[in-house]
Design a protein around this motif. Structure first.
Motif, PDB file in Angstrom:
ATOM      1  N   ILE A  79      -2.319  14.959   2.673  1.00  0.00           N
ATOM      2  CA  ILE A  79      -1.323  14.249   1.869  1.00  0.00           C
ATOM      3  C   ILE A  79       0.042  14.257   2.561  1.00  0.00           C
ATOM      4  O   ILE A  79       0.793  13.295   2.459  1.00  0.00           O
ATOM      5  N   GLU A  80       0.341  15.311   3.309  1.00  0.00           N
ATOM      6  CA  GLU A  80       1.626  15.370   4.013  1.00  0.00           C
ATOM      7  C   GLU A  80       1.705  14.367   5.151  1.00  0.00           C
ATOM      8  O   GLU A  80       2.799  13.981   5.558  1.00  0.00           O
ATOM      9  N   GLY A  81       0.561  13.930   5.675  1.00  0.00           N
ATOM     10  CA  GLY A  81       0.555  13.041   6.834  1.00  0.00           C
ATOM     11  C   GLY A  81       0.098  11.627   6.553  1.00  0.00           C
ATOM     12  O   GLY A  81       0.069  10.792   7.467  1.00  0.00           O
ATOM     13  N   ILE A  82      -0.246  11.334   5.313  1.00  0.00           N
ATOM     14  CA  ILE A  82      -0.741   9.990   4.992  1.00  0.00           C
ATOM     15  C   ILE A  82       0.379   8.977   5.168  1.00  0.00           C
ATOM     16  O   ILE A  82       1.522   9.225   4.796  1.00  0.00           O
ATOM     17  N   SER A  83       0.049   7.854   5.794  1.00  0.00           N
ATOM     18  CA  SER A  83       1.062   6.821   6.036  1.00  0.00           C
ATOM     19  C   SER A  83       0.378   5.465   6.136  1.00  0.00           C
ATOM     20  O   SER A  83      -0.845   5.367   6.082  1.00  0.00           O
ATOM     21  N   GLY A  84       1.185   4.451   6.273  1.00  0.00           N
ATOM     22  CA  GLY A  84       0.659   3.102   6.393  1.00  0.00           C
ATOM     23  C   GLY A  84       0.927   2.285   5.144  1.00  0.00           C
ATOM     24  O   GLY A  84       1.436   2.792   4.137  1.00  0.00           O
ATOM     25  N   ALA A  85       0.572   1.018   5.216  1.00  0.00           N
ATOM     26  CA  ALA A  85       0.844   0.090   4.115  1.00  0.00           C
ATOM     27  C   ALA A  85       0.160   0.512   2.825  1.00  0.00           C
ATOM     28  O   ALA A  85       0.751   0.441   1.741  1.00  0.00           O
ATOM     29  N   GLU A  86      -1.089   0.959   2.925  1.00  0.00           N
ATOM     30  CA  GLU A  86      -1.818   1.369   1.725  1.00  0.00           C
ATOM     31  C   GLU A  86      -1.174   2.594   1.093  1.00  0.00           C
ATOM     32  O   GLU A  86      -1.015   2.644  -0.130  1.00  0.00           O
ATOM     33  N   ALA A  87      -0.812   3.554   1.909  1.00  0.00           N
ATOM     34  CA  ALA A  87      -0.183   4.774   1.388  1.00  0.00           C
ATOM     35  C   ALA A  87       1.147   4.452   0.717  1.00  0.00           C
ATOM     36  O   ALA A  87       1.458   4.980  -0.358  1.00  0.00           O
ATOM     37  N   GLU A  88       1.921   3.574   1.332  1.00  0.00           N
ATOM     38  CA  GLU A  88       3.211   3.187   0.745  1.00  0.00           C
ATOM     39  C   GLU A  88       3.009   2.470  -0.588  1.00  0.00           C
ATOM     40  O   GLU A  88       3.707   2.740  -1.570  1.00  0.00           O
ATOM     41  N   ALA A  89       2.040   1.564  -0.641  1.00  0.00           N
ATOM     42  CA  ALA A  89       1.775   0.820  -1.880  1.00  0.00           C
ATOM     43  C   ALA A  89       1.290   1.755  -2.990  1.00  0.00           C
ATOM     44  O   ALA A  89       1.718   1.632  -4.141  1.00  0.00           O
ATOM     45  N   VAL A  90       0.418   2.689  -2.643  1.00  0.00           N
ATOM     46  CA  VAL A  90      -0.080   3.648  -3.632  1.00  0.00           C
ATOM     47  C   VAL A  90       1.063   4.526  -4.137  1.00  0.00           C
ATOM     48  O   VAL A  90       1.208   4.744  -5.341  1.00  0.00           O
ATOM     49  N   HIS A  91       1.881   5.006  -3.228  1.00  0.00           N
ATOM     50  CA  HIS A  91       3.010   5.861  -3.610  1.00  0.00           C
ATOM     51  C   HIS A  91       3.925   5.136  -4.601  1.00  0.00           C
ATOM     52  O   HIS A  91       4.286   5.692  -5.648  1.00  0.00           O
ATOM     53  N   LYS A  92       4.278   3.906  -4.291  1.00  0.00           N
ATOM     54  CA  LYS A  92       5.161   3.134  -5.178  1.00  0.00           C
ATOM     55  C   LYS A  92       4.513   2.891  -6.536  1.00  0.00           C
ATOM     56  O   LYS A  92       5.168   3.010  -7.578  1.00  0.00           O
ATOM     57  N   ALA A  93       3.228   2.557  -6.542  1.00  0.00           N
ATOM     58  CA  ALA A  93       2.533   2.294  -7.807  1.00  0.00           C
ATOM     59  C   ALA A  93       2.416   3.566  -8.642  1.00  0.00           C
ATOM     60  O   ALA A  93       2.590   3.530  -9.864  1.00  0.00           O
ATOM     61  N   TRP A  94       2.139   4.682  -7.990  1.00  0.00           N
ATOM     62  CA  TRP A  94       2.043   5.969  -8.696  1.00  0.00           C
ATOM     63  C   TRP A  94       3.360   6.287  -9.398  1.00  0.00           C
ATOM     64  O   TRP A  94       3.366   6.707 -10.545  1.00  0.00           O
ATOM     65  N   LEU A  95       4.467   6.080  -8.694  1.00  0.00           N
ATOM     66  CA  LEU A  95       5.783   6.356  -9.276  1.00  0.00           C
ATOM     67  C   LEU A  95       6.114   5.377 -10.397  1.00  0.00           C
ATOM     68  O   LEU A  95       6.620   5.772 -11.451  1.00  0.00           O
ATOM     69  N   ALA A  96       5.832   4.106 -10.171  1.00  0.00           N
ATOM     70  CA  ALA A  96       6.165   3.082 -11.162  1.00  0.00           C
ATOM     71  C   ALA A  96       5.439   3.297 -12.483  1.00  0.00           C
ATOM     72  O   ALA A  96       5.988   3.030 -13.554  1.00  0.00           O
ATOM     73  N   LEU A  97       4.209   3.792 -12.408  1.00  0.00           N
ATOM     74  CA  LEU A  97       3.411   4.000 -13.619  1.00  0.00           C
ATOM     75  C   LEU A  97       3.433   5.438 -14.128  1.00  0.00           C
ATOM     76  O   LEU A  97       2.725   5.757 -15.085  1.00  0.00           O
TER      77      LEU A  97
END
Length: 152
Positions: free
Chosen positions: A73-91
Motif C-alpha cells: 500500500i505504501e508503494g502503490i501508484s499509477g492512474a488506477e491507484a490515484e482514482a481509487v484513492h480519490k474515490a475512497w476519500l470522496a465516499l
C-alpha cells in the motif's frame, strides 16, 4: 539470500526462507500499512501485489518471492491507484480502516485488469476481503466511481 524488489527498491532477506512475506514487510522493512488479519489468507488485510497480481502475504513464504517485485500500500501508484484513492476519500469508505489497505490493493488490481468492471467483476475481485465495519456498498461504489473517473 532472497533478493526481491519492494516498492521499487532492491531488498535482500537472509533469514528463515519460510518466514511469511507479511512479517518481512512489517518487521524487517518496517512498512506497517499491510495488516495482519487472520494469518490464513481468508480476510484480505495482508493483500499485496506480487509481480502484478494480488497475493495474501500472510501465507506467502519469502522464499517464493526471490527475484520478484512486491508492491505494498505504501508503494502503490499509477492512474488506477490515484482514482481509487480519490474515490475512497470522496465516499468516506473507511470506518475503522483496518482492512482498507487490502481492499485498496484488490481494487487497484481489478481496475488494472478490468477498467470498466461489472458488479460480478467487483464481487470476484473483492471476494475474501472482509470488512468488519461492513462498508461493502461504499467500496463497490468507490470502485465504480474510480472506473468512471479513469474513463473520462
Amino acid at each position: 539470500m532472497i533478493n526481491f524488489t519492494l516498492n521499487g527498491s532492491k531488498k535482500s532477506f537472509d533469514g528463515d526462507p519460510d518466514t511469511p512475506l507479511l512479517w518481512v514487510i512489517r518487521d524487517f522493512e518496517k512498512l506497517t500499512g499491510t495488516k495482519y488479519g487472520c494469518g490464513v489468507a481468508q480476510c484480505g488485510a495482508c493483500t499485496v501485489h506480487l509481480d502484478g497480481s494480488t497475493r495474501r502475504s500472510c501465507i506467502t513464504p519469502i522464499s517464493t518471492v526471490d527475484g520478484s517485485e512486491v508492491i505494498t500500500i505504501e508503494g502503490i501508484s499509477g492512474a488506477e491507484a490515484e482514482a481509487v484513492h480519490k474515490a475512497w476519500l470522496a465516499l468516506d469508505v473507511p470506518q475503522c480502516g483496518y482492512c482498507q489497505s487490502g481492499q485498496i490493493m484488490s481494487a487497484v488490481a481489478l481496475l488494472q485488469l478490468t477498467p470498466k468492471p461489472t458488479d460480478e467483476d467487483i464481487d470476484g475481485a473483492m471476494a475474501g476481503n472482509i470488512c468488519r465495519c461492513a462498508t461493502y456498498q461504499r467500496i463497490r461504489q468507490a470502485i465504480k466511481d474510480a472506473a468512471d473517473t479513469m474513463e473520462g
